[in-house]
Structure formats: structure tokens, C-alpha cells
Design a protein around this motif. Structure first.
Motif, mmCIF file in Angstrom:
data_model
loop_
_atom_site.group_PDB
_atom_site.id
_atom_site.type_symbol
_atom_site.label_atom_id
_atom_site.label_comp_id
_atom_site.label_asym_id
_atom_site.label_seq_id
_atom_site.Cartn_x
_atom_site.Cartn_y
_atom_site.Cartn_z
ATOM 1 N N UNK A 296 -2.602 14.068 -14.529
ATOM 2 C CA UNK A 296 -1.207 13.686 -14.276
ATOM 3 C C UNK A 296 -1.051 13.122 -12.858
ATOM 4 N N UNK A 297 -1.705 13.776 -11.881
ATOM 5 C CA UNK A 297 -1.446 13.422 -10.474
ATOM 6 C C UNK A 297 -2.501 12.514 -9.855
ATOM 7 N N UNK A 298 -3.605 12.290 -10.562
ATOM 8 C CA UNK A 298 -4.732 11.583 -9.932
ATOM 9 C C UNK A 298 -4.913 10.144 -10.373
ATOM 10 N N UNK A 299 -3.815 9.512 -10.831
ATOM 11 C CA UNK A 299 -3.945 8.132 -11.331
ATOM 12 C C UNK A 299 -4.114 7.133 -10.186
ATOM 13 N N UNK A 300 -3.477 7.415 -9.045
ATOM 14 C CA UNK A 300 -3.520 6.476 -7.911
ATOM 15 C C UNK A 300 -4.021 7.225 -6.678
ATOM 16 N N UNK A 301 -5.336 7.186 -6.475
ATOM 17 C CA UNK A 301 -5.914 7.932 -5.347
ATOM 18 C C UNK A 301 -6.625 6.947 -4.421
ATOM 19 N N UNK A 302 -6.322 7.036 -3.130
ATOM 20 C CA UNK A 302 -6.888 6.072 -2.170
ATOM 21 C C UNK A 302 -7.449 6.809 -0.953
ATOM 22 N N UNK A 303 -8.616 6.326 -0.493
ATOM 23 C CA UNK A 303 -9.201 6.847 0.751
ATOM 24 C C UNK A 303 -9.194 5.712 1.767
ATOM 25 N N UNK A 304 -8.557 5.976 2.894
ATOM 26 C CA UNK A 304 -8.351 4.926 3.902
ATOM 27 C C UNK A 304 -9.072 5.312 5.191
ATOM 28 N N UNK A 305 -9.593 4.333 5.904
ATOM 29 C CA UNK A 305 -10.266 4.629 7.177
ATOM 30 C C UNK A 305 -9.246 5.132 8.204
ATOM 31 N N UNK A 306 -9.635 6.183 8.944
ATOM 32 C CA UNK A 306 -8.741 6.732 9.969
ATOM 33 C C UNK A 306 -8.942 8.228 10.111
ATOM 34 N N UNK A 307 -7.980 8.897 10.734
ATOM 35 C CA UNK A 307 -8.070 10.351 10.906
ATOM 36 C C UNK A 307 -8.501 10.722 12.315
ATOM 37 N N UNK A 308 -8.407 12.012 12.609
ATOM 38 C CA UNK A 308 -8.704 12.499 13.963
ATOM 39 C C UNK A 308 -9.749 13.606 13.939
ATOM 40 N N UNK B 112 -2.656 -1.372 -0.351
ATOM 41 C CA UNK B 112 -2.341 -0.268 -1.275
ATOM 42 C C UNK B 112 -0.847 -0.289 -1.615
ATOM 43 N N UNK B 113 -0.022 -0.502 -0.595
ATOM 44 C CA UNK B 113 1.436 -0.507 -0.806
ATOM 45 C C UNK B 113 1.816 -1.569 -1.843
ATOM 46 N N UNK B 114 1.208 -2.776 -1.727
ATOM 47 C CA UNK B 114 1.502 -3.844 -2.703
ATOM 48 C C UNK B 114 1.038 -3.442 -4.100
ATOM 49 N N UNK B 115 -0.138 -2.789 -4.138
ATOM 50 C CA UNK B 115 -0.744 -2.414 -5.427
ATOM 51 C C UNK B 115 0.092 -1.369 -6.186
ATOM 52 N N UNK B 116 0.694 -0.415 -5.442
ATOM 53 C CA UNK B 116 1.412 0.673 -6.132
ATOM 54 C C UNK B 116 2.901 0.370 -6.316
ATOM 55 N N UNK B 117 3.334 -0.797 -5.838
ATOM 56 C CA UNK B 117 4.752 -1.177 -5.955
ATOM 57 C C UNK B 117 5.195 -1.112 -7.422
ATOM 58 N N UNK B 118 6.273 -0.384 -7.684
ATOM 59 C CA UNK B 118 6.796 -0.294 -9.047
ATOM 60 C C UNK B 118 6.060 0.681 -9.943
ATOM 61 N N UNK B 119 4.922 1.221 -9.457
ATOM 62 C CA UNK B 119 4.147 2.150 -10.300
ATOM 63 C C UNK B 119 4.351 3.603 -9.899
ATOM 64 N N UNK B 120 4.671 3.843 -8.628
ATOM 65 C CA UNK B 120 4.855 5.231 -8.172
ATOM 66 C C UNK B 120 6.218 5.384 -7.495
ATOM 67 N N UNK B 121 6.714 6.608 -7.485
ATOM 68 C CA UNK B 121 7.995 6.856 -6.804
ATOM 69 C C UNK B 121 7.862 7.938 -5.736
ATOM 70 N N UNK B 122 6.598 8.360 -5.479
ATOM 71 C CA UNK B 122 6.382 9.412 -4.486
ATOM 72 C C UNK B 122 4.968 9.271 -3.940
#
Length: 527
Positions: free
Chosen positions: A109-121, A139-149
Motif C-alpha cells: 500500500x505504502x511502497x509504490x513511490x519510493x525514492x533515494x536521493x543523494x544528501x544527508x548528514x 521526482x516532484x514532476x514524476x509524482x504530480x497527480x499520483x500522490x497526496x502526501x
């Protein structure tokens, strides 16, 4: 002119409601069945107490709701948001993917759109690599209209949250202000995977919390209450404003039992005791320490996912007023764990149904007066005595698990199903069943304070312990004020300072909690 407050607690079986005056005396109380859509049950309960108390509606200034909406949504895997999971931590965290160890049905249910991005501390606040903003825009363009959270988790964000905040800005820029964003630095503590899980679960129940909040507001409006401030109960036995609750709905998941603990403390004037809250489906056993629920020091599982945000230390057992008792041909029997829940008035034998429940057992043995006892006279008393002994033993075992020593302690019984239990229990110095115990949860919701908590890692070589503690206290107080507390009546109720020996720079993890009375109504609020 009196000021009145309403407390409502939605359980799996019943929706309980109370109306209190300014001295917190109960003017009216009721239990009505929880309904499928929840809002109807809230409306019915509210309607009853307002009509019974018959106080001027414009003087009802506070309305508190304790609800299991979010917990049930996670456990049942229903009504969840479409979530995008963004972890800022490549290349350092690629070995362990997000949602690892979470049950498969929840991951689906929750793992349809999972992304790992370079960064962190790093743990001392240095960047591992700079944040890959280009990737975030993609990623923002890709998930537009597909997710609400969106759930954003960055490595060591409790030390430095700058990457999470920048990511949030990018998503808002592309997707608009209406997308719900959950940042892990605001939700969990230091461990990455548990903090990430807590953030994902938070993101998944934003809609559920919004629907609950809107349902509550509409129920108040329908009763002609337009100027009440609305609060939600949270896990630590305190309250938070509606805006706060919709942003951090995960903090409501255990508020039912904690409301009961706060209510039990208030009704008995005991600050230290064990509380057994017997509902229709489960019994929750918790510990009062200085009038607040004892907090769990372990990672807590919610719907099978390990999390590490503030949760009460509870043992929950499948024993309630509607728990199903099955008796086999050979005289063997089982108690629960399933329950007829809110359908007790139609399903159990004493009400003309066809299911043997724990309530039927208590009535058949003459321990409780309810329904039609003649419907259970045919049952074998010897066998029922064994069933009843098993029910009591389940509760005694749970009490034993929660005790920190073998010495007997006071046990407070609350909840509608507490009528099932006897006047004495092994391990209890005394068993107290206070007046209004059936609606202790709603009373707990109505009388609670507002709190704020902060947990962070500080490098003492840079700022020193005194300054670190001051900063943490100030932030905790700000959180409490944001949640609706009165800035002039705030206390620091808990400080934890744990040196992290394995980190350089003399690092320490500081957790501070501030709690205080509700801010007085100065301005008229409209709902």
C-alpha cells in the motif's frame, strides 16, 4: 458565566462522551455505539450529553476528541493516503531500503513511490554529500497527480534538518501548498529506519485525521456550537490543537488508552497506579507515573511497522466485553482474541443473539446484571467458572508484566467492560472502580493539559551543556504553545540527557517535554 467543556473518546466498540463544568465536575455522560462512519457515533453521543446537561451552547468553549481513527486505518490498511517515500541518504544508505521489515501488505500500500536521493548528514552535522536538488525536481514532476502526501526522511536530520526542509520547499513549489508533507526530524528520534517508518505512517493517515477533524467540527456545528476550541488527544496523555493533529496524526494512535489513564488518575486522585481499561474488544494495561502514562523506552510496532516516536508503555490483551468465547465438544474452550465489538447489543446471547461472549459468561454467573439472564441459564456453570477464571488470569498476567517489582500496587479499573472483573485481583494492593469509570477515557480527554516535546542531538564542545538544555527547553515550550498551551502556565515535566559516548565532540541526546494548561480563550474562534 460558566465555561463548559466536552470530552469525547471514540473506541472500537463505544463512543463515550462527557460534559464538564469549569470545576471539571461531570454534568452528563453517555456511551453510544461506535458507527461505521464514526461521525454518526460522535454526533449521537454529543447530542445526548448536550440535551441532558442543558447548558447554554455558547458557553461550551472547549471540545476534546480522542480517536482511534488513525490506528484502525493503519491496522486495517484502509483509507490511507497515496504516499511518496523520499529518503535523503544516498549513497550512504543504499544497503537497507525504506520499508524493510514492514509487513508485505502494508508495504504494497505504502511502497509504490519510493525514492533515494543523494544528501544527508553525518552524526556531527557535516554534510555527507550536498543535496541533489535536480533529482528532487524530477521526482516532484514524476509524482504530480499520483500522490497526496510525502514522507521525507534525511540521514541524521535530528542533528541537521536543512536537507529535509529544502526538499519540502521544492515539493511545495512544484506540487502546490495542498500536498501534505511529513518531515522525520519533527516526528521520530535518532534511529533512521524507525524514524522513517514513523514518518511514512504519519504521511499515510493525514486524510483520515482530516476527515475525523471535519466530522467533529460538523457535529459541533449541528449542535449549534460555533465558538469552541477543538483539541485532539495524543499518545502521551496530553492534547494538541486540530491544526497540529492534522500535521502529526501519528501522535493520536494510542490516545484512547492514555486518555483512560489520565481519567483514572483524575477520578481517583492517585498519581501512581496500574490502570486496566477494559473496552469492548481489548483491555489495555498501563502505568501511571506522577499522573501521566509511563512512556515506552523501546521501539513500538504499529500495524507491524517498527517506530520510535513517543508512545505509552502498554500491554494490550484480546479481552473485552464483546470478546467471543468458543466452547468445544470436549469441554476445551478459547477466549478471544476476536470480538463482536460494537455489535454486542445484537450478537450476544443475553440480547437474543447467537454468539457466546465474555459478557454472557459474567451474567450467567450472576456477576453482572444486564440483558436477559434467562437466555444463558442453560449453560454449564462449572465450565463457565473455568472460563471466568481464565479471563481474570489474563488480566492478572498483564498487570504482572507491567509491574516493576513484586510488591502489590493499587489497580484502577476503568472502561465499559470493567464490570466483568472481580473486586480483588492477584498482585493488587486494592482494586478501585471509581464513579464514572465507564467514561474515564472521555473525562481524560476533557481534563488533559497540552504538551510539546523535543528530542535532539547537541554537540556540547560547540555550545556547552547549559546552553543545549536551555535551547531544548525553549523549543519544547514553543512546541507546547503551538499545540495550544497557555504560555504563562507552562512547566517542564520531563528532561532526559543521554551522553552519546560513541560520537566525537562530546555529543548528547536531550529530550525535553513541556506541559501546561489550555490557553484561555481571549479571542472568539469560529468553527
Amino acid at each position: 458565566m460558566g465555561i463548559y467543556r466536552i470530552g469525547i473518546d471514540v473506541g472500537g466498540t463505544h463512543t463515550d462522551a462527557v460534559l464538564l463544568d469549569e470545576k471539571n465536575q461531570v454534568l452528563a455522560e453517555t456511551k453510544s455505539p461506535t458507527t461505521e462512519d464514526v461521525a454518526t457515533g460522535i454526533y449521537t453521543a454529543m447530542h445526548k450529553i448536550i440535551h441532558e446537561a442543558n447548558v447554554p451552547r455558547e458557553q461550551i468553549k472547549y471540545a476534546m476528541l480522542g480517536t482511534t481513527h488513525c490506528t484502525n486505518a493503519i491496522v486495517e490498511r484502509k483509507r490511507l493516503n497515496n504516499v511518496a517515500v523520499v529518503r535523503i541518504g544516498a549513497p550512504a544508505t543504499l544497503a537497507v531500503k525504506p520499508l524493510i521489515g514492514v509487513p508485505e501488505d502494508l508495504r504494497e500500500v505504502l511502497g509504490k513511490y519510493v525514492y533515494l536521493v543523494r544528501g544527508g548528514h553525518e552524526f556531527d552535522g557535516r554534510e555527507i554529500v550536498s543535496l541533489d536538488e535536480e533529482d528532487l525536481y524530477r521526482i516532484a514532476e514524476e509524482i504530480k497527480g499520483k500522490v497526496d502526501s510525502i514522507a521525507i526522511t534525511s540521514v541524521f536530520s535530528p542533528v541537521s534538518k536543512s536537507h529535509e526542509e529544502r526538499a519540502s520547499e521544492i515539493f511545495k513549489e512544484v506540487l502546490g501548498e495542498n500536498v501534505a508533507i511529513s518531515l522525520s526530524s519533527e516526528i521520530g528520534s535518532v534511529g533512521l529506519l524507525e524514524r522513517e517508518n514513523a514518518t511514512i505512517l504519519n504521511a499515510s493517515v493525514v486524510n483520515v485525521a482530516k476527515i475525523a477533524a471535519d466530522g467533529f467540527k460538523n457535529a459541533l456545528k449541528n449542535e449549534g456550537i460555533h465558538h469552541a476550541r477543538i483539541f485532539f488527544g495524543q499518545n502521551d496523555g496530553t492534547l494538541m490543537s486540530v491544526e497540529y493533529a492534522v500535521k502529526y496524526p501519528i501522535y493520536t494512535v494510542a490516545c484512547g488508552p492514555t486518555n483512560s489513564l489520565r481519567g483514572a488518575s483524575y477520578l481517583t486522585q492517585l498519581s501512581d497506579a496500574i490502570v486496566v481499561d477494559v473496552g469492548g474488544t481489548t483491555s489495555d494495561v498501563g502505568v501511571l507515573v506522577q499522573s501521566f502514562p509511563r512512556e515506552s523506552s523501546l521501539a513500538v510496532e504499529i500495524g507491524g511497522a517498527r517506530t520510535n516516536f513517543r508512545m505509552p508503555d502498554l500491554v494490550s490483551i484480546g479481552l473485552g466485553g464483546g470478546t467471543i468465547v468458543r466452547i468445544q465438544e470436549n469441554g476445551e474452550f478459547t477466549v478471544g482474541p476476536d470480538s463482536v465489538g460494537y455489535r454486542l447489543p445484537e450478537k450476544s446471547l443475553i440480547f437474543g443473539g447467537d454468539t457466546l461472549t465474555t459478557t454472557d459468561v459474567a451474567v450467567a454467573l450472576g456477576k453482572v446484571e444486564l440483558g436477559d439472564p434467562s437466555k444463558v441459564t442453560h449453560l454449564d456453570k462449572d465450565l463457565l467458572n473455568k472460563v471466568y477464571a481464565k479471563m481474570v488470569e489474563m488480566v492478572e498476567e498483564a498487570i504482572d508484566k507491567m509491574k516493576t517489582s513484586a510488591a502489590p500496587v493499587p489497580v484502577i479499573l476503568v472502561g465499559g467492560g470493567s464490570i466483568l472483573l472481580p473486586e480483588t485481583l492477584n498482585g493488587a494492593s486494592e482494586v478501585i472502580r471509581p464513579e464514572h469509570s465507564g467514561v474515564a477515557n472521555a473525562i481524560g480527554a476533557a481534563i488533559s493539559q497540552v504538551s510539546g516535546q523535543v528530542e535532539k542531538i547537541f554537540v556540547l564542545d560547540e555550545i556547552g551543556r547549559e546552553k543545549a538544555l536551555e535551547l531544548a527547553k525553549t523549543q519544547a515550550m514553543e512546541e507546547a504553545i503551538n499545540a495550544g498551551a497557555d504560555k504563562d502556565h507552562l512547566d517542564i515535566v520531563d528532561i532526559e540527557d543521554v551522553p552519546l559516548a560513541y560520537l566525537p565532540g562530546n555529543a548528547t541526546r536531550i529530550r525535553v517535554k513541556a506541559a501546561g494548561a489550555l490557553a484561555q480563550i481571549l479571542e472568539e474562534v469560529s468553527i
